[in-house]
Enzyme design. Structure first.
Site, short mmCIF file in Angstrom:
data_model
loop_
_atom_site.label_atom_id
_atom_site.label_comp_id
_atom_site.label_asym_id
_atom_site.label_seq_id
_atom_site.Cartn_x
_atom_site.Cartn_y
_atom_site.Cartn_z
N LYS A 107 0.85 -16.08 13.19
CA LYS A 107 1.73 -14.94 13.46
C LYS A 107 3.20 -15.35 13.29
CE LYS A 107 3.42 -11.23 15.68
NZ LYS A 107 3.38 -9.88 15.15
N LYS A 154 13.45 -12.66 18.69
CA LYS A 154 12.56 -13.44 19.56
C LYS A 154 11.57 -14.25 18.72
CE LYS A 154 8.67 -12.14 21.45
NZ LYS A 154 7.54 -11.67 22.24
N THR A 158 3.17 -12.10 21.81
CA THR A 158 3.70 -13.08 20.85
C THR A 158 4.51 -14.09 21.64
OG1 THR A 158 3.86 -11.35 19.18
CG2 THR A 158 5.04 -13.40 18.74
P1 NAD Z 1 7.43 -4.02 26.13
O1 NAD Z 1 8.64 -4.68 26.67
O2 NAD Z 1 7.50 -2.60 25.68
O3 NAD Z 1 6.24 -4.10 27.20
C1 NAD Z 1 6.00 -5.19 28.03
C2 NAD Z 1 5.43 -4.67 29.35
O4 NAD Z 1 5.15 -5.80 30.18
C3 NAD Z 1 6.43 -3.79 30.13
O5 NAD Z 1 5.80 -2.59 30.53
C4 NAD Z 1 6.81 -4.65 31.33
O6 NAD Z 1 7.12 -3.90 32.48
C5 NAD Z 1 5.55 -5.48 31.50
N1 NAD Z 1 5.77 -6.72 32.23
C6 NAD Z 1 6.79 -7.61 32.12
N2 NAD Z 1 6.61 -8.63 32.96
C7 NAD Z 1 5.45 -8.39 33.63
C8 NAD Z 1 4.72 -9.09 34.65
N3 NAD Z 1 5.17 -10.24 35.14
N4 NAD Z 1 3.57 -8.54 35.10
C9 NAD Z 1 3.13 -7.36 34.63
N5 NAD Z 1 3.77 -6.65 33.67
C10 NAD Z 1 4.91 -7.16 33.18
O7 NAD Z 1 6.93 -4.96 24.94
P2 NAD Z 1 5.97 -4.55 23.72
O8 NAD Z 1 6.76 -4.01 22.59
O9 NAD Z 1 4.81 -3.79 24.27
O10 NAD Z 1 5.51 -6.02 23.24
C11 NAD Z 1 4.57 -6.77 23.99
C12 NAD Z 1 4.23 -8.02 23.20
O11 NAD Z 1 3.68 -7.65 21.93
C13 NAD Z 1 5.45 -8.90 22.88
O12 NAD Z 1 5.12 -10.24 23.01
C14 NAD Z 1 5.81 -8.52 21.45
O13 NAD Z 1 6.47 -9.56 20.77
C15 NAD Z 1 4.43 -8.26 20.87
N6 NAD Z 1 4.44 -7.35 19.72
C16 NAD Z 1 5.18 -6.20 19.75
C17 NAD Z 1 5.19 -5.36 18.64
C18 NAD Z 1 6.01 -4.09 18.63
O14 NAD Z 1 6.16 -3.49 17.56
N7 NAD Z 1 6.52 -3.63 19.78
C19 NAD Z 1 4.43 -5.68 17.51
C20 NAD Z 1 3.66 -6.84 17.53
C21 NAD Z 1 3.68 -7.68 18.64
#
Ligand code: NAD
Length: 341
Positions: A215, A290, A139
């Protein structure tokens, strides 16, 4: 012009198998087995990559990358004996994989990862098969997504699609996510075939960026509805109303919304809600904050009025500084307001 809205549902296996078959007939010998890339194995990405690995043919290779080696190590361990490769650098993925999925936290992560994958701009010369497909499920805001898309398309190194999702960690684990995609009509089928291995529904919202716009509009509304529900429940209870009776009234009247009905912020009004387990799990306040920020930024850029959003954002900002609320489900706003638990 794309159709204004279309929904693709279902089991992807048949259509994907035929599309892979089609690609492999024109592929060279090194393309007999497809190679997939997955970047960002966090709360969402890890279970999504797990579902992907389970659905693609056993002989296909999945290359994973995350800046946190603990998660890639855990993934490799859980999939011992399967065709998994851990990439030290993200460029390794773009050099080998035809389909690359990114699930990253913020816009700058997506920009940095895309830059590292695309430079030097020689992917089509050294890569295995074409066309290369970049599917970003993060997102982020439409402007940064458009910049990433331009970087891919202008260098002729593949196609870029925005595919944010809803359904949370539970949906990611169960493979029941809904994806909202921004893509040209010809890309809807191949992208849906990939996404339906990790979810149940794909909504085609329009051209590139349209998935994110949908979204963010939805999450903006959700953020406001949540605060309004917390305030309404709190005032009713302070006036002496029974919480369950009040929720029942709202949910059969015009105030009904997802926070009042499914994610009610008052403990024990909904038995399995985050509020009923100390606001643990669910959709974190930081993610809501966010998304609210991204929506406000995109609204500002397009000149769309947003009267309530700034106030709502300041509420989520304050909630995150409160030790009793920080890191909890966003319905914890009720606790922040001093609601009776
Ligand atoms: P998270 O922080 O749990 O996971 C993100 C991952 O990306 C981490 O493992 C981190 O180490 C990795 N990362 C960060 N920078 C990086 C890089 N430069 N190279 C490689 N890996 C890297 O986040 P999440 O909850 O999995 O969310 C991910 C996305 O999905 C976000 O944009 C969030 O808004 C969206 N989202 C999350 C949810 C939810 O319920 N968690 C629901 C819908 C959408």
């Amino acid at each position: 012009m794309s159709k204004p809205f279309s929904v693709i549902r279902g089991s992807a296996s048949k259509s994907w198998a035929s599309s892979v078959g089609a690609r492999r007939t024109f592929a060279t010998s090194r393309c007999l087995h497809a190679t997939w890339g997955f970047v960002g194995l966090g709360r969402m990405g890890f279970p999504m990559a797990k579902n992907l690995r389970a659905k693609i043919p056993k002989s296909d290779k999945l290359i994973i990358h995350d800046v946190n080696p603990a998660v890639t190590g855990q993934f490799a361990e859980e999939h011992a004996g399967q065709t998994i490769q851990v990439a030290e650098a993200v460029r390794e993925i773009s050099e080998q994989a035809e389909t690359i999925i990114t699930v990253l936290p913020e816009p700058h992560h997506v920009q940095n990862v895309l830059r590292a994958m695309l430079k030097p701009p020689t992917l089509l010369k050294i890569g295995p098969c074409k066309p290369r497909l970049f599917i970003d499920c993060s997102t982020i805001d439409p402007k940064n997504s458009r910049a990433a898309s331009n970087a891919v398309h202008s260098s002729g190194q593949g196609k870029f699609i925005d595919a944010p999702m809803s359904g949370g960690v539970v949906g990611a684990s169960a493979g029941t996510l809904t994806f909202m995609i921004g893509a040209s009509n010809d890309m809807v089928k191949p992208v849906s075939d990939v996404l339906l291995m990790m979810g149940k529904r794909v909504l085609h919202m329009g051209e590139q960026g349209a998935g994110l716009k949908g979204k963010l509009a939805n999450n903006y509304l959700l953020g406001l509805n949540n605060i309004a529900t917390c305030e309404a429940m709190n005032m009713g209870i302070k006036w002496g109303l029974d919480p369950k009776k009040l929720a029942e009234l709202i949910n059969t009247s015009t105030g009904r919304c997802w926070p009042s009905e499914v994610n009610n912020p008052v403990p024990y009004v909904v038995q399995n809600s985050p509020a009923s387990r100390g606001y643990d799990g669910g959709f974190g306040t930081s993610l809501m904050r966010k998304d609210m920020k991204l929506a406000l930024q995109a609204a500002h850029e397009s000149g769309a009025a947003s009267v309530m959003g700034h106030e709502a954002l300041s509420v989520y900002d304050l909630v995150e500084t409160d030790d009793n609320c920080k890191g909890k489900d966003f319905s914890v706003v009720y606790r922040f307001l001093g609601g009776k638990e």
